[in-house]
Every structure is written in structure tokens, then in C-alpha cells.
Write a protein that holds these residues in place. Structure first.
Motif, short mmCIF file in Angstrom:
data_model
loop_
_atom_site.label_atom_id
_atom_site.label_comp_id
_atom_site.label_asym_id
_atom_site.label_seq_id
_atom_site.Cartn_x
_atom_site.Cartn_y
_atom_site.Cartn_z
N ASP A 19 69.48 -18.69 -101.51
CA ASP A 19 70.08 -19.79 -102.16
C ASP A 19 71.03 -20.54 -100.99
OD1 ASP A 19 69.66 -19.26 -104.78
OD2 ASP A 19 71.43 -17.81 -105.20
N THR A 72 71.53 -15.75 -98.00
CA THR A 72 70.46 -15.40 -98.95
C THR A 72 69.60 -16.79 -99.21
OG1 THR A 72 72.09 -16.60 -100.71
CG2 THR A 72 72.51 -14.00 -100.10
N THR A 109 61.63 -27.28 -114.58
CA THR A 109 61.00 -27.16 -112.80
C THR A 109 60.44 -28.20 -112.86
OG1 THR A 109 59.11 -26.37 -114.56
CG2 THR A 109 60.37 -24.61 -114.39
N SER A 137 68.15 -22.78 -99.38
CA SER A 137 67.96 -23.79 -100.43
C SER A 137 69.18 -25.00 -100.21
CB SER A 137 68.19 -23.26 -101.75
OG SER A 137 67.96 -24.44 -102.66
N GLN A 138 70.66 -24.42 -100.08
CA GLN A 138 71.56 -25.50 -100.01
C GLN A 138 71.44 -26.25 -98.45
OE1 GLN A 138 73.59 -26.29 -102.46
NE2 GLN A 138 73.96 -28.09 -100.93
N GLU A 149 61.61 -18.84 -106.21
CA GLU A 149 62.76 -18.49 -106.87
C GLU A 149 63.44 -19.55 -107.71
OE1 GLU A 149 64.46 -15.57 -106.74
OE2 GLU A 149 62.97 -14.77 -105.52
N GLU A 150 63.38 -20.85 -107.18
CA GLU A 150 63.79 -22.05 -107.90
C GLU A 150 62.87 -22.18 -109.17
OE1 GLU A 150 66.53 -23.70 -107.69
OE2 GLU A 150 66.99 -23.28 -105.48
N GLU A 151 61.69 -22.18 -109.26
CA GLU A 151 60.81 -22.14 -110.33
C GLU A 151 61.29 -21.10 -111.41
OE1 GLU A 151 58.32 -24.59 -111.20
OE2 GLU A 151 59.57 -25.71 -109.67
N ASN A 152 61.48 -19.88 -110.92
CA ASN A 152 61.74 -18.94 -111.95
C ASN A 152 63.09 -18.75 -112.54
OD1 ASN A 152 59.20 -17.40 -111.60
ND2 ASN A 152 59.94 -16.35 -109.82
N LYS A 153 63.99 -19.69 -112.18
CA LYS A 153 65.47 -19.69 -112.58
C LYS A 153 65.37 -20.23 -113.95
CE LYS A 153 68.03 -20.20 -108.13
NZ LYS A 153 68.92 -21.03 -107.45
N GLY A 154 64.47 -20.80 -114.35
CA GLY A 154 64.40 -21.36 -115.95
C GLY A 154 65.03 -22.65 -115.98
N GLY A 155 64.88 -23.35 -117.04
CA GLY A 155 65.50 -24.81 -117.23
C GLY A 155 64.25 -25.82 -116.65
#
Length: 209
Positions: A38, A36, A80, A41-42, A72-78
Motif C-alpha cells: 500500500d 507495505t 476495478t 502504491s501511494q 492487490e488493487e484488483e482484489n480489493k473489490g469495488g
């Protein structure tokens, strides 16, 4: 298309080949398994190099997939990484005559930051004596404002365009964090100095181009 180039003796390993299929599934040819965004990203965080190819056409699409990971990372919230004024400023450079210079500046800035990140972590830890990144968040806003100012150096007539600091939705530029101790002020001055050095290097680069 060869799935993976054979590295020469003594050279670093060839990047892992990822294939993207029409159903948007990503296939890791090194592990023979589906992954995926993710996972990718890792892999980036683990400094595992990879390239992505369209399974049907063979076209390399690494850039678009990396961009998708950022979205995707920006849309995860928290928390940015990309403030709206910075995004507007970046978009405004597309199609500009100086568009070719921006990637070099961004790459140079991020490379410099990456080389110094461990030193900065230790420096901030010693300066603040506790989790330094709570203080670093406010300092980061100040540094982003300085970065945007450096970007406007290339386009001095673009201060009236949307997204220019202080003009987006009538907002003022981020205000510098108020130092609570002499060590805080020294840390901020050190970061300013590093940005000034980058601006100087960029100015030299512009003269040579």
C-alpha cells in the motif's frame, strides 16, 4: 550493489531503493523503515520513483512488485480497472509474434491518457455539470471495446479465440452509452478521435519496424 545511484548535477533525483527480503518484507532504504505494498502504491500515485531489488540476489524485481500491487488493487473489490475480456486479450498476446509491439502500444496509450487526464477532467466537468465519472464509467466501457478492436488489428485471425469481445461466454461487446445531451455526444466523439490518432501513430510505428 550500490543502494542508490548518485545523480549527476542538473539531473533528476535517483529512484528510491526498496529491498525485498525472503520473508516478503519490503524495506525502504531512504527512510530506513519497512513498508507495505500500500505504501508503494501511494508512492506511485505521488509520482515518487523507486526500484525494488531482491535483498539476497540483488536482482531487480520492480516489474513483479508493481504487478503484485495491481493484483492487490484488483482484489480489493469495488471498481476495478482491468475488465476480464481485456485480460484475456492481453494474455493471448504472450508468445505471439507481435508480443513485442503490445508494450509499446500500451505505454503510448497510457502516456497519452496521462498527458490529457487533467484536460479531460475539466472537459467532462464542464460537459456534465456534476460528478462526470459516473457518466465516464459507461463511456470507459465503450472506449475499452474500441481499444480491444485496435489490439485485434495486430492479430486479424484471432477473432475466434477466447476473450475476443462478443465471444467470451456469449456476451456481446459493451454497448456505447446513449448520449443524454449534445455535450455528451461531443465528449464521446472527442475520445474516439483521440483513439483514432493513437491507432494512426501505431500504424506508422508498425511500418518503421
Amino acid at each position: 550493489m550500490a543502494e542508490q545511484a548518485v545523480p549527476e548535477a542538473g539531473s533528476k533525483s535517483a529512484p528510491v531503493v526498496i529491498k525485498k527480503y525472503a520473508n516478503r518484507r519490503l524495506y525502504n532504504t531512504a527512510t530506513s523503515s519497512y513498508v507495505t505494498l500500500d505504501h508503494l502504491s501511494q508512492m506511485v500515485k505521488d509520482k515518487t520513483d523507486f526500484v525494488v531489488y531482491d535483498a539476497k540476489t540483488g536482482e531487480e524485481i520492480t516489474r513483479s512488485v508493481l504487478t503484485q500491487i495491481i493484483v492487490e488493487e484488483e482484489n480489493k473489490g469495488g471498481q476495478t480497472l482491468l475488465p476480464i475480456p481485456f485480460l484475456r486479450q492481453l494474455i493471448s498476446f504472450y508468445g505471439d509474434s507481435l508480443q513485442g509491439v503490445v508494450p509499446q502500444y500500451l505505454e503510448m496509450s497510457m502516456s497519452q491518457f496521462a498527458r490529457n487526464q487533467e484536460q479531460m477532467r475539466k472537459y467532462l466537468q464542464n460537459a456534465f455539470g456534476f460528478n462526470p465519472f459516473q457518466q465516464f464509467e459507461s463511456m470507459g466501457k465503450q472506449n475499452m471495446a474500441m481499444f480491444e478492436k485496435a489490439m485485434r488489428m495486430f492479430n486479424p485471425f484471432g477473432t475466434g479465440q477466447p476473450g475476443a469481445p462478443g465471444q467470451a461466454n456469449g456476451q456481446e461487446p459493451p454497448k456505447p452509452a446513449t448520449p443524454t445531451a449534445a455535450s455528451n455526444e461531443a465528449a464521446i466523439d472527442d475520445l474516439k478521435r483521440k483513439l483514432d490518432e493513437l491507432q494512426g501513430q501505431l500504424a506508422e510505428l508498425s511500418k518503421k519496424s
